[in-house]
Enzyme design. Structure first.
Site, PDB file in Angstrom:
ATOM      1  N   ILE A 498      14.554 -44.745   9.842  1.00  0.00           N
ATOM      2  CA  ILE A 498      15.526 -43.655   9.946  1.00  0.00           C
ATOM      3  C   ILE A 498      14.992 -42.517  10.796  1.00  0.00           C
ATOM      4  O   ILE A 498      15.667 -41.529  11.018  1.00  0.00           O
ATOM      5  CB  ILE A 498      15.936 -43.112   8.556  1.00  0.00           C
ATOM      6  CG1 ILE A 498      14.695 -42.794   7.724  1.00  0.00           C
ATOM      7  CG2 ILE A 498      16.848 -44.092   7.844  1.00  0.00           C
ATOM      8  CD1 ILE A 498      15.023 -42.142   6.386  1.00  0.00           C
ATOM      9  N   GLY A 499      13.778 -42.638  11.284  1.00  0.00           N
ATOM     10  CA  GLY A 499      13.256 -41.581  12.151  1.00  0.00           C
ATOM     11  C   GLY A 499      11.918 -41.997  12.723  1.00  0.00           C
ATOM     12  O   GLY A 499      11.213 -42.816  12.142  1.00  0.00           O
ATOM     13  N   GLY A 501       8.541 -40.046  14.508  1.00  0.00           N
ATOM     14  CA  GLY A 501       7.968 -38.756  14.888  1.00  0.00           C
ATOM     15  C   GLY A 501       6.581 -38.956  15.453  1.00  0.00           C
ATOM     16  O   GLY A 501       6.127 -40.089  15.629  1.00  0.00           O
ATOM     17  N   PHE A 503       3.904 -38.569  14.092  1.00  0.00           N
ATOM     18  CA  PHE A 503       3.020 -39.124  13.083  1.00  0.00           C
ATOM     19  C   PHE A 503       3.221 -40.627  12.910  1.00  0.00           C
ATOM     20  O   PHE A 503       2.286 -41.353  12.621  1.00  0.00           O
ATOM     21  CB  PHE A 503       3.312 -38.363  11.783  1.00  0.00           C
ATOM     22  CG  PHE A 503       2.568 -38.830  10.565  1.00  0.00           C
ATOM     23  CD1 PHE A 503       1.351 -38.244  10.233  1.00  0.00           C
ATOM     24  CD2 PHE A 503       3.086 -39.817   9.741  1.00  0.00           C
ATOM     25  CE1 PHE A 503       0.676 -38.645   9.096  1.00  0.00           C
ATOM     26  CE2 PHE A 503       2.405 -40.213   8.608  1.00  0.00           C
ATOM     27  CZ  PHE A 503       1.191 -39.626   8.281  1.00  0.00           C
ATOM     28  N   LYS A 505       6.520 -43.827  11.975  1.00  0.00           N
ATOM     29  CA  LYS A 505       7.925 -44.109  11.683  1.00  0.00           C
ATOM     30  C   LYS A 505       8.297 -43.702  10.257  1.00  0.00           C
ATOM     31  O   LYS A 505       7.451 -43.717   9.367  1.00  0.00           O
ATOM     32  CB  LYS A 505       8.197 -45.601  11.854  1.00  0.00           C
ATOM     33  CG  LYS A 505       8.176 -46.030  13.300  1.00  0.00           C
ATOM     34  CD  LYS A 505       8.517 -47.504  13.443  1.00  0.00           C
ATOM     35  CE  LYS A 505       8.507 -47.873  14.930  1.00  0.00           C
ATOM     36  NZ  LYS A 505       8.507 -49.317  15.120  1.00  0.00           N
ATOM     37  N   VAL A 506       9.555 -43.373  10.071  1.00  0.00           N
ATOM     38  CA  VAL A 506      10.064 -43.061   8.747  1.00  0.00           C
ATOM     39  C   VAL A 506      11.075 -44.132   8.354  1.00  0.00           C
ATOM     40  O   VAL A 506      12.001 -44.424   9.110  1.00  0.00           O
ATOM     41  CB  VAL A 506      10.732 -41.672   8.710  1.00  0.00           C
ATOM     42  CG1 VAL A 506      11.143 -41.324   7.294  1.00  0.00           C
ATOM     43  CG2 VAL A 506       9.794 -40.610   9.269  1.00  0.00           C
ATOM     44  N   LYS A 520       7.258 -42.351   5.056  1.00  0.00           N
ATOM     45  CA  LYS A 520       6.707 -42.022   6.367  1.00  0.00           C
ATOM     46  C   LYS A 520       5.377 -42.741   6.506  1.00  0.00           C
ATOM     47  O   LYS A 520       4.468 -42.514   5.721  1.00  0.00           O
ATOM     48  CB  LYS A 520       6.543 -40.510   6.446  1.00  0.00           C
ATOM     49  CG  LYS A 520       6.107 -39.981   7.757  1.00  0.00           C
ATOM     50  CD  LYS A 520       6.648 -38.557   7.966  1.00  0.00           C
ATOM     51  CE  LYS A 520       5.530 -37.544   8.029  1.00  0.00           C
ATOM     52  NZ  LYS A 520       5.995 -36.178   8.193  1.00  0.00           N
ATOM     53  N   ASP A 616       6.026 -24.970  12.062  1.00  0.00           N
ATOM     54  CA  ASP A 616       6.882 -25.835  12.875  1.00  0.00           C
ATOM     55  C   ASP A 616       8.309 -25.769  12.348  1.00  0.00           C
ATOM     56  O   ASP A 616       8.918 -26.783  12.049  1.00  0.00           O
ATOM     57  CB  ASP A 616       6.327 -27.264  12.882  1.00  0.00           C
ATOM     58  CG  ASP A 616       6.855 -28.079  14.069  1.00  0.00           C
ATOM     59  OD1 ASP A 616       7.469 -27.474  14.975  1.00  0.00           O
ATOM     60  OD2 ASP A 616       6.655 -29.295  14.082  1.00  0.00           O
TER      61      ASP A 616
END
Ligand code: NAG
Ligand code: NAG
Ligand code: NAG
Ligand code: NAG
Ligand code: NAG
Ligand code: NAG
Length: 840
Positions: A498-499, A501, A503, A505-506, A520, A616
């Site tokens: 679903i995302g 970033g 860092f 994958k989520v 995450k 952030d």
């Protein structure tokens, strides 16, 4: 008496300036060995005696070897010519051992000069060199004279250096040094070149010096360096020599307390620099670049030395510093670091990612700031290769041009003018010592404390499958077994992503009890990720609040870095504003989301003994649950602040482009007000529903903060609001909202409101919208008083009324609806404001 006081301060200042340097040049290595290999006699070079390993044979554990020599007149003249006339040859594995009385970092310097002797041509030698923990060289052969320098952290009582010939070949060595490095020289933390989180863990790294360069000046020999290092000129690395001028002012260099010391780099390095040759052209726009050959597949520690000897007044010189294509010090202004003093010695450390090309480029160039004369400087560069995950430093060997050595530079004896002076000196040393140890402690105190000892206790029902051993009990540890996470995410099925970033994958996941979670998964290869991972766990385990995303668990098994959060059904605030198919939100919904996020941030800033700065804040880090209740997420960059950022290691500016506080940019000083600035940008984003940076737009519109401020100052914010809000915002509500955002974006942090003030103003924005609606015939508005009354608390108390310390909370549940979001505001304040606005 005024004069006496002034006198005292003056003397203090004088002694600070006079004695700091003499204090630091007194470093005496606890362990120091210098060996002239194969030589029949001891050899003195500068202040160092290189002892013959024939005479002091106890260092050599395997004496089956050969001595060779060459005639002195064939040796090229250099600092170390005297070492090069003899060598020791090993035809089988041999080693030198040294007793290390004080554990810590030591330099290992290997001197090679491959001459031809009667039976041996040293150029044909091929061999490996290693310590017990680290491979230093493998399959090495040397075509030319060279010095290799390493520094390794020795934790046991001795250091063994092994020479292993390859196949039928042999190994050789002309000179060898093992000498303690001052503890302070290499810290544990450095900024990451390509990543917002700092790199931690330098203390355990073995390093190899790849380059040590005096930029804009001549070679600095070991005799002019308190740690006997050699600094070579930069001309061999400079890409565009025509674009620079040399500047030299060695006597002006200051070593401020808490800043760099003469051990970091001598005056002759800080006192010379190159500047952009922009003296005659105020429109100059180019970078000055140096390029260094490196081995691929390794990370590098880069230390950049700066000292502004070119400015005549503070705040004249702003420049950008790049490592490869990353800007590591944007709009860098040296004069602000030590309170306006120029010519102060300063350095900054960076760690590169693992290199996939064979060169590192360092560039300096003009900042893009308006009305600043284009100029840039650099005084010194050190590049050190870091060991790889096998502990090895040996790549395909490259010829290193650093020539180094060691000597005890004589102690500079200061003028002693009686007992008062001695007392002052002690005072100064104590101050410096204390400050340095404090900094060291600060760095060390960032080491991760496991959650279970963090005073964290949350009782939750077992969420994981029965096959795995999760106990639901009073001291739930948060640590989830890896198989349970695999099960929850269908073995990290890509369709559940679903995302993505920085860092990793989520994934969306479902625990065995049906709770939806967001998982995450960090990239296990990324060291920087580890720091963020730890920060996030530390932060989220200390801060629990209904407007902060909750951490359900984590997994650090098998090098995994996995964080499990409550699932936020409606995704990011950003996705509801633009770029996706969500329906447009009403003004009320938007303001309520802003209020929720403000409340979460307000709690971060005030809800704990020490303010925590998120660093952030952006619309992509504000998540929404199924009721559109806002929660602040992504604490990977958070810091307990502001004092931690005063060490030199943290100066790289972190955060997201478009939201960054310009003051933090300029001064590198981090406070809660930086979050307030970013939040102000979010407010405009919510109002205008467009990206904060949109390069496809005409120049003046690219940056939302600038664009919106322009209209806000004209009082015509309504010209640029999201089209779907046209005519739906009450003018007073919009005015108040615009004013609030404007204040958040003040140039100086002191002029910005606190997050508490912002929160209160947003509550008022909502009331202004609702109050008028009530008077209208518009039937779908709610009753303000009815909504507020059950939740009233004194807002000014501490803002932590929502602190979730309830040990029975099921984290996946949201007990509050968005309508409750107006809780926690003082009724009297709201009504006094309402009264005022009505009275106008
Ligand atoms: C050489 O140096 C070693 C170590 O300092 C010392 O023990 C020895 O006496 C010296 N030998 C000569 C000949 O100076
Ligand atoms: C050496 O390594 C240990 C463990 O990593 C660390 O505690 C110590 O501070 C290091 N010493 C130096 C001087 O880097
Ligand atoms: C700057 O100084 C270095 C070292 O002294 C020298 O090699 C170089 O030619 C100088 N460059 C200029 C532009 O004067
Ligand atoms: C090195 O030190 C000597 C005195 O010890 C000094 O005369 C010389 O100028 C120094 N050289 C540099 C490059 O600083
Ligand atoms: C300087 O170098 C950086 C990094 O490569 C680049 O992004 C920037 O555009 C360059 N600036 C100029 C003026 O060439
Ligand atoms: C360097 O070696 C040490 C062990 O000596 C290891 O702990 C560390 O992770 C290594 N560094 C990297 C970047 O792999």
């Amino acid at each position: 008496m005024g004069f006496g006081k002034f006198n005292f301060l003056f003397i203090c200042a004088l002694f600070l300036l006079c004695f700091i340097s003499s204090y630091y040049s007194q470093f005496t290595p606890a362990d120091s060995y210098s060996i002239n290999c194969g030589s029949p006699t001891n050899t003195t070079i500068g202040n160092r005696v290189f002892v013959s390993d024939n005479l002091a044979s106890s260092y050599l554990s395997t004496p089956q070897n050969v001595l060779v020599d060459t005639s002195a007149n064939s040796i090229p003249v250099s600092e170390y010519s005297q070492l090069y006339s003899t060598a020791r040859i090993f035809s089988q594995t041999s080693s030198y051992s040294f007793k290390i009385s004080q554990p810590g970092r030591v330099w290992i310097r290997l001197y090679f000069y491959p001459f031809s002797a009667s039976n041996y041509d040293l150029k044909s030698a091929k061999f490996s060199v290693s310590t017990r923990d680290h491979a230093l060289l493998s399959e090495f052969s040397s075509g030319d004279r060279l010095v290799k320098e390493y520094s390794v952290n020795v934790t046991s009582g001795d250091l063994e250096i092994m020479f292993t010939p390859s196949g039928n070949s042999f190994a050789f060595l002309n000179g060898l040094e093992v000498v303690s490095v001052p503890d302070m020289l290499i810290g544990d933390v450095a900024a990451s070149v390509d990543h917002p989180a700092s790199f931690r863990g330098l203390l355990g790294q073995a390093l190899e010096t790849v380059a040590r360069v005096n930029v804009g000046g001549p070679t600095v020999t070991s005799r002019n360096d308190s740690l006997s290092r050699t600094w070579v000129p930069d001309s061999g690395f400079l890409k565009n020599p025509g674009l620079v001028s040399n500047v030299s002012n060695v006597n002006s260099v200051r070593y401020p307390p808490g800043g760099a010391t003469p051990d970091d780099a001598p005056r002759s390095v800080y006192g010379t620099t190159v500047r952009m040759a922009s003296e005659t052209n105020p429109k100059s726009n180019f970078n000055v670049t140096w390029e260094f050959r490196v081995d691929q597949g390794f990370r590098y520690l880069i230390r950049l030395h700066f000292c502004d000897i070119v400015s005549s007044a503070p705040n004249q010189l702003y420049f950008n510093v790049y490592i490869d294509d990353s800007v590591v010090l944007p709009d860098f202004d040296l004069s602000t670091i030590f309170g306006g003093f120029l010519a102060t010695a300063y350095f900054s450390d960076f760690v590169t990612p693992s290199m996939n090309i064979d060169r590192i480029r360092i560039s300096v160039g003009p900042s893009g700031l308006p009305k600043v004369y284009p100029n840039a400087i650099l005084n010194g560069v050190e590049i050190m290769k870091m060991n790889n995950s096998d502990g090895s430093l040996s790549g395909k060997d490259i010829v290193v041009s650093s020539k180094t050595s060691k000597s005890k530079v004589g102690v500079i004896v200061g003028v002693v003018v009686g007992a008062v002076v001695v007392l002052l000196l002690i005072f100064v040393l104590f101050f410096v010592y204390k400050r340095r140890t404090e900094q060291k402690r600060l760095n060390q105190s960032k080491i991760w404390i496991p959650l279970s000892t963090n005073g964290l206790s949350l009782t939750m029902g077992s969420k994981f499958s029965n096959g795995t051993t999760i106990t639901s009990g009073s001291n739930y540890s948060y640590r989830c077994p890896f198989p349970a996470i695999q099960e929850a995410t269908n073995n990290f099925d890509e369709s559940g992503v679903i995302g993505i970033g920085g860092f990793g994958k989520v994934y969306k996941g479902v625990l065995s009890d049906g709770t939806k979670v967001a998982v995450k998964r960090g990239n296990p290869q990324s060291q920087q990720g580890l720091a963020e991972f730890q920060t996030e766990i530390e932060m989220l385990s200390q801060f629990r609040h209904k407007h902060l995303v909750s951490l359900i668990g984590y997994c650090d098994e098998k090098n995994e870095m996995i964080l499990i959060y409550e699932y936020m059904e409606k995704g990011t605030l950003k996705s509801h504003l633009y770029g996706s198919n969500y329906p447009s939100m009403s003004w009320k919904e938007r303001v309520e989301i802003c209020i929720g996020a403000a409340r979460g941030l307000h709690y971060l800033h005030t809800g704990y003994s020490k303010a925590v700065i998120h660093r952030d804040v952006k619309s992509a880090n504000i998540l929404l649950d199924e009721n559109l209740m806002a929660k602040v997420a992504d604490f990977g960059l958070s810091k307990a602040g502001p004092e931690i950022d005063q060490t030199h290691v943290s100066t790289a500016v972190k955060g997201s482009f478009g939201y960054l506080d310009p003051e933090y940019f300029r001064r590198q000083q981090l406070t809660e007000k930086s979050d307030v600035y970013s939040f102000g940008v979010v407010l405009f984003e919510v109002l205008c529903a467009r990206p904060v940076i949109d390069p496809s737009l005409p120049r003046e519109m690219v940056n939302l903060a600038e664009w919106a401020m322009k209209w806000q100052k004209k009082g015509q914010l309504d010209h640029i609001i999201d089209g779907s809000l046209n005519g739906k915002i009450q003018p007073d509500s919009l005015r108040k909202f615009g004013e609030t955002a404007e204040k958040c974006l003040s140039d100086f942090g002191v002029d910005r409101p606190s997050m508490g003030d912002v929160l209160w103003n947003l509550e008022y924005v909502l009331q202004l919208q609702e109050a008028v609606l009530q008077n209208d015939t518009n039937g779908n508005s709610t009753n303000v008083i009815g909504e507020l009354s059950p939740q009233i608390h004194g807002f000014n108390n501490s803002g932590d009324e929502n602190l979730d310390t309830n040990s029975n909370t099921n984290v996946g549940q949201f007990e509050m609806s968005s309508g409750d979001d107006v809780s926690g505001v003082s009724m009297s304040k709201v009504f006094s404001q309402l009264g005022k606005s009505e009275g106008r």
